[in-house]
Design a protein around this motif. Structure first.
Motif, PDB file in Angstrom:
ATOM      1  N   ASP A  93      -1.971  74.302  15.291  1.00 38.45           N
ATOM      2  CA  ASP A  93      -2.783  74.357  13.871  1.00 38.45           C
ATOM      3  C   ASP A  93      -4.095  73.725  13.990  1.00 38.45           C
ATOM      4  OD1 ASP A  93      -1.542  72.200  14.144  1.00 38.45           O
ATOM      5  OD2 ASP A  93      -0.990  72.135  12.017  1.00 38.45           O
ATOM      6  N   LYS A  94      -4.164  72.657  14.753  1.00 39.95           N
ATOM      7  CA  LYS A  94      -5.304  71.892  14.788  1.00 39.95           C
ATOM      8  C   LYS A  94      -6.580  72.598  15.511  1.00 39.95           C
ATOM      9  CE  LYS A  94      -3.782  67.290  13.708  1.00 39.95           C
ATOM     10  NZ  LYS A  94      -3.722  65.810  14.254  1.00 39.95           N
ATOM     11  N   VAL A  95      -5.704  73.192  16.843  1.00 37.25           N
ATOM     12  CA  VAL A  95      -6.794  73.828  17.729  1.00 37.25           C
ATOM     13  C   VAL A  95      -7.360  75.047  16.881  1.00 37.25           C
ATOM     14  CG1 VAL A  95      -6.998  75.254  19.818  1.00 37.25           C
ATOM     15  CG2 VAL A  95      -5.758  73.319  19.914  1.00 37.25           C
ATOM     16  N   ASP A  96      -6.398  75.828  16.189  1.00 33.39           N
ATOM     17  CA  ASP A  96      -6.993  76.959  15.434  1.00 33.39           C
ATOM     18  C   ASP A  96      -7.661  76.546  14.226  1.00 33.39           C
ATOM     19  OD1 ASP A  96      -6.380  80.074  15.084  1.00 33.39           O
ATOM     20  OD2 ASP A  96      -6.079  79.079  12.885  1.00 33.39           O
ATOM     21  N   ALA A  97      -7.948  75.445  13.680  1.00 34.35           N
ATOM     22  CA  ALA A  97      -8.845  75.200  12.772  1.00 34.35           C
ATOM     23  C   ALA A  97     -10.137  74.569  13.405  1.00 34.35           C
ATOM     24  CB  ALA A  97      -7.974  73.756  12.104  1.00 34.35           C
ATOM     25  N   VAL A  98     -10.099  74.098  14.523  1.00 36.16           N
ATOM     26  CA  VAL A  98     -11.230  74.102  15.421  1.00 36.16           C
ATOM     27  C   VAL A  98     -11.907  75.142  15.596  1.00 36.16           C
ATOM     28  CG1 VAL A  98     -12.428  72.933  17.613  1.00 36.16           C
ATOM     29  CG2 VAL A  98     -10.645  71.540  16.081  1.00 36.16           C
ATOM     30  N   ILE A  99     -11.244  76.014  15.962  1.00 32.24           N
ATOM     31  CA  ILE A  99     -11.989  77.566  16.373  1.00 32.24           C
ATOM     32  C   ILE A  99     -12.407  77.883  15.034  1.00 32.24           C
ATOM     33  CG2 ILE A  99     -11.612  79.671  17.458  1.00 32.24           C
ATOM     34  CD1 ILE A  99      -9.504  78.356  19.179  1.00 32.24           C
ATOM     35  N   VAL A 100     -11.833  78.247  14.153  1.00 37.33           N
ATOM     36  CA  VAL A 100     -12.148  78.964  13.024  1.00 37.33           C
ATOM     37  C   VAL A 100     -13.438  78.122  12.496  1.00 37.33           C
ATOM     38  CG1 VAL A 100     -11.612  79.391  10.663  1.00 37.33           C
ATOM     39  CG2 VAL A 100      -9.995  79.783  12.312  1.00 37.33           C
ATOM     40  N   ARG A 101     -13.439  76.929  12.424  1.00 42.42           N
ATOM     41  CA  ARG A 101     -14.653  76.016  11.886  1.00 42.42           C
ATOM     42  C   ARG A 101     -15.885  76.297  12.609  1.00 42.42           C
ATOM     43  NH1 ARG A 101     -13.319  69.674  10.441  1.00 42.42           N
ATOM     44  NH2 ARG A 101     -12.099  71.291   8.688  1.00 42.42           N
ATOM     45  N   THR A 102     -15.611  76.236  14.249  1.00 48.06           N
ATOM     46  CA  THR A 102     -16.547  76.738  15.089  1.00 48.06           C
ATOM     47  C   THR A 102     -17.418  78.023  14.863  1.00 48.06           C
ATOM     48  OG1 THR A 102     -15.532  75.410  16.650  1.00 48.06           O
ATOM     49  CG2 THR A 102     -17.245  76.715  17.540  1.00 48.06           C
ATOM     50  N   LEU A 103     -16.548  78.961  14.687  1.00 46.44           N
ATOM     51  CA  LEU A 103     -16.997  80.078  14.439  1.00 46.44           C
ATOM     52  C   LEU A 103     -17.406  80.660  13.212  1.00 46.44           C
ATOM     53  CD1 LEU A 103     -14.442  82.222  16.641  1.00 46.44           C
ATOM     54  CD2 LEU A 103     -16.721  81.647  17.261  1.00 46.44           C
ATOM     55  N   GLU A 104     -16.903  79.872  11.907  1.00 47.05           N
ATOM     56  CA  GLU A 104     -17.344  80.449  10.749  1.00 47.05           C
ATOM     57  C   GLU A 104     -17.993  79.596   9.786  1.00 47.05           C
ATOM     58  OE1 GLU A 104     -13.647  82.022   9.149  1.00 47.05           O
ATOM     59  OE2 GLU A 104     -13.096  83.227  10.676  1.00 47.05           O
ATOM     60  N   SER A 105     -18.373  78.325  10.468  1.00 43.94           N
ATOM     61  CA  SER A 105     -19.138  77.620   9.448  1.00 43.94           C
ATOM     62  C   SER A 105     -20.128  76.767  10.446  1.00 43.94           C
ATOM     63  CB  SER A 105     -18.077  76.453   8.967  1.00 43.94           C
ATOM     64  OG  SER A 105     -17.708  75.573   9.701  1.00 43.94           O
ATOM     65  N   THR A 106     -20.945  75.845   9.871  1.00 41.66           N
ATOM     66  CA  THR A 106     -22.214  75.130  10.329  1.00 41.66           C
ATOM     67  C   THR A 106     -21.886  73.705   9.795  1.00 41.66           C
ATOM     68  OG1 THR A 106     -23.855  75.713   8.966  1.00 41.66           O
ATOM     69  CG2 THR A 106     -23.642  77.054  10.853  1.00 41.66           C
ATOM     70  N   PRO A 107     -22.452  72.783  10.455  1.00 42.30           N
ATOM     71  CA  PRO A 107     -22.349  71.486   9.948  1.00 42.30           C
ATOM     72  C   PRO A 107     -23.432  71.261   8.736  1.00 42.30           C
ATOM     73  CG  PRO A 107     -23.403  71.034  12.099  1.00 42.30           C
ATOM     74  CD  PRO A 107     -22.657  72.693  12.025  1.00 42.30           C
ATOM     75  N   ARG A 108     -23.402  70.219   7.775  1.00 42.89           N
ATOM     76  CA  ARG A 108     -24.349  70.249   6.646  1.00 42.89           C
ATOM     77  C   ARG A 108     -25.909  70.023   7.174  1.00 42.89           C
ATOM     78  NH1 ARG A 108     -21.905  65.867   2.521  1.00 42.89           N
ATOM     79  NH2 ARG A 108     -21.378  64.921   4.690  1.00 42.89           N
ATOM     80  N   ASP A 109     -25.898  69.350   8.523  1.00 44.04           N
ATOM     81  CA  ASP A 109     -27.274  68.831   8.752  1.00 44.04           C
ATOM     82  C   ASP A 109     -27.615  69.420  10.137  1.00 44.04           C
ATOM     83  OD1 ASP A 109     -25.223  67.819  10.372  1.00 44.04           O
ATOM     84  OD2 ASP A 109     -26.174  65.923  10.695  1.00 44.04           O
TER      85      ASP A 109
END
Length: 362
Positions: A93-109
């Motif tokens: 679940d943590k691996v999947d969360a990292v992949i989803v965040r990498t592909l579908e979001s960007t950092p604030r800065d």
């Protein structure tokens, strides 16, 4: 009588089908996992291993492997098996969360994630992030470019030009014509330090400009030889002079097919009058934004790589001498560039790319 190993019966339940289709569609799925899901769905539709392998562009052995794995272990069998070594400490679940965040979001800065910014955001170490990205083929630091032609006659022009490459007319000369404009004569501000053992060649980042020249080139698609002409400008006047040079060099009695891009100097009244007086000349314009279909661009790439990019030229005269010398040397051993893709293959590839692009929602 059928020979060979019998295939295991493969039936996909409705729940499994939902999971497999989700893996194919989701941007967070690794390409390898999406491929395995596609193989299983193709097999479940009744296709044999040979057809599936050809459709997915993999070996029959790979199709058989994932067919058997799914039959034995169902959906879980398509995931990578545990490897030898220390047991995993990061759950799926943590691996999947990292992949989803990498592909579908960007950092604030920032416009993209780094291993350290993702580690800070996810609570994992940056080395763990690096291993996850490597396993799923993710490289947020990289960005590539693309260009899709919007020419309304794209399909017709592709079929026309590719047809000239793959099945040229008899008693005809096919010439790929274009200009490499404003080639700069550059001289480094300090002497270049030559390569030595353990040390690459070094050169200063700044330079002096000593003018520009433009190369008009016509590549014979059959022989690979190039006719060149150098001019300080690239207007229709200069292009007309280059057409005169082509006409003087072309064998008598042959139709001449010119493959050109849509640059304005190729369509002026002066050029149209020149062509009207020579009915044996036929012009084929490339689609807008699709210069890759003109074979002379491959020659320009070689010229840039071998002579211009790292060349030192203290005047346009030196630059033009270098280009003329390269043309002479190149034509002594010239070989044609072999066009391998059919028009149908190119158009199918463009269609697949458009479908992938539309799935992103941009």
């Amino acid at each position: 009588m059928r020979s060979g190993r019998p295939k295991a019966e493969l039936v996909v339940s409705s729940e499994e089908r939902v999971t497999l289709e989700q893996w194919i569609r989701r941007r967070s799925s690794a390409q390898a996992l999406a491929l395995r899901a596609g193989i299983v769905l193709d097999c479940a539709s009744g296709l044999n291993n040979t057809v599936v392998a050809r459709r997915r562009r993999v070996s029959k052995q790979m199709v058989g492997k994932w067919r058997q794995r799914f039959v034995r272990r169902r959906v879980a069998g398509l995931l990578d098996e545990p490897r030898c070594g220390a047991p995993r400490t990061v759950q799926d679940d943590k691996v999947d969360a990292v992949i989803v965040r990498t592909l579908e979001s960007t950092p604030r800065d920032a416009t993209h994630w780094s291993t350290r910014s993702m580690a800070e955001s996810s609570g994992l170490s940056h080395m763990t992030i690096q291993r996850i990205w490597k396993a799923f083929g993710l490289e947020p630091h990289r960005s590539e470019t693309f260009k899709l032609s919007t020419d309304p006659q794209f399909v017709e022009k592709v079929r026309d030009i590719v047809g000239l490459y793959l099945d040229p007319p008899k008693r005809a000369l096919v010439l790929c014509v274009d200009e490499k404009a404003q080639i700069q004569a550059l001289d480094r501000s300090q002497p270049v330090l030559p390569m030595r053992p353990g040390q690459a060649e070094r050169r200063s980042h700044d330079y002096f400009r000593h003018g520009t020249t433009s190369l008009f080139a016509a590549l014979d698609a059959k022989t690979g030889k190039v006719l060149g002409g150098l001019h300080h400008r690239h207007r229709s006047v200069e292009f007309r002079k280059f057409l005169d040079a082509i006409d003087a060099a072309a064998p008598v009695g042959l139709d001449v097919h010119l493959i050109l891009d849509n640059y304005g100097t190729h369509k002026t009244a002066r050029i149209r009058r020149w062509l009207a007086k020579r009915p044996h000349y036929h012009v084929h314009f490339t689609p807008t934004g699709a210069s890759w279909i003109n074979l002379v661009e491959r020659f320009f790439a070689l010229l840039t790589e071998k002579q211009i990019r790292r060349g030192i030229h203290r005047s346009t005269r030196e630059l033009e001498q270098t280009i003329r010398h390269y043309l002479h040397t190149y034509n002594q051993t010239a070989k044609p560039f072999i066009w391998t893709k059919t028009a149908n293959q190119i158009l199918a590839s463009v269609a697949r790319f458009c479908q992938r692009t539309s799935v992103t929602g941009h």
